[in-house]
Scaffold this motif. Structure first.
Motif, short mmCIF file in Angstrom:
data_model
loop_
_atom_site.label_atom_id
_atom_site.label_comp_id
_atom_site.label_asym_id
_atom_site.label_seq_id
_atom_site.Cartn_x
_atom_site.Cartn_y
_atom_site.Cartn_z
N VAL A 12 -10.49 34.36 25.98
CA VAL A 12 -8.87 33.78 26.10
C VAL A 12 -7.87 32.42 25.23
CG1 VAL A 12 -7.39 33.08 27.84
CG2 VAL A 12 -8.82 34.16 28.51
N ARG A 13 -9.06 31.75 25.06
CA ARG A 13 -8.50 30.70 23.70
C ARG A 13 -8.41 31.20 23.06
NH1 ARG A 13 -11.48 25.34 26.82
NH2 ARG A 13 -9.87 25.29 28.60
N LEU A 19 -3.62 34.71 18.43
CA LEU A 19 -1.51 35.26 18.31
C LEU A 19 -1.01 34.51 18.04
CD1 LEU A 19 -1.44 36.78 22.15
CD2 LEU A 19 -0.90 38.05 19.84
N ILE A 20 -1.06 32.85 17.99
CA ILE A 20 -0.02 31.87 17.30
C ILE A 20 -0.45 31.59 16.16
CG2 ILE A 20 0.61 29.33 18.07
CD1 ILE A 20 -1.16 28.79 20.57
N GLY A 21 -1.82 32.18 15.92
CA GLY A 21 -1.50 31.82 14.12
C GLY A 21 -1.21 33.16 13.61
N TRP A 22 -1.59 34.32 14.45
CA TRP A 22 -0.65 35.32 13.59
C TRP A 22 0.98 35.08 13.80
CZ3 TRP A 22 0.81 40.43 16.26
CH2 TRP A 22 1.23 41.22 16.32
N GLY A 56 1.07 33.14 22.78
CA GLY A 56 -0.09 32.75 22.75
C GLY A 56 0.26 31.38 23.81
N ILE A 57 1.06 30.93 23.15
CA ILE A 57 1.13 29.99 24.60
C ILE A 57 1.05 29.37 25.76
CG2 ILE A 57 3.13 27.49 25.00
CD1 ILE A 57 3.79 27.95 22.01
N ALA A 65 -6.73 30.59 35.34
CA ALA A 65 -7.00 31.70 36.07
C ALA A 65 -6.83 33.19 35.29
CB ALA A 65 -4.36 31.41 35.75
N LEU A 66 -6.58 33.23 33.41
CA LEU A 66 -6.71 34.45 33.06
C LEU A 66 -7.72 34.68 32.84
CD1 LEU A 66 -3.90 34.26 30.22
CD2 LEU A 66 -3.94 35.89 32.36
#
Length: 76
Positions: A12-13, A19-22, A56-57, A65-66
């Motif tokens: 998950v991390r 996602l944040i980097g992309w 992503g955040i 939880a995820l």
């Protein structure tokens, strides 16, 4: 926390960081291309290109939880 949950948390991390980097790379490329072409920067386009970063955040905030949910789903 047992091994499947740790693995799920790492997954998950990693996905959240990807996602944040992309999103940051996509936004930076858009800004460079618009500056190179001499066209104005659209606020709506910047907002749309930043959406994966917000996802992503949110994933990082709810990572535990995820990961628990994912570990339960994969445990079957």
């Amino acid at each position: 926390m047992d091994a499947p949950q740790r693995g799920a948390l790492m997954l998950v991390r990693f996905v959240a960081a990807a996602l944040i980097g992309w999103a940051l790379a996509e936004l930076a490329l858009y800004l460079v291309i618009t500056q190179h072409n001499g066209t104005p920067v659209s606020d709506l386009t910047c907002a749309v290109k930043a959406l994966p970063s917000l996802a992503g955040i949110a994933m990082l905030v709810k990572a535990k939880a995820l990961a628990e949910w994912l570990a339960e789903k994969l445990d079957l």
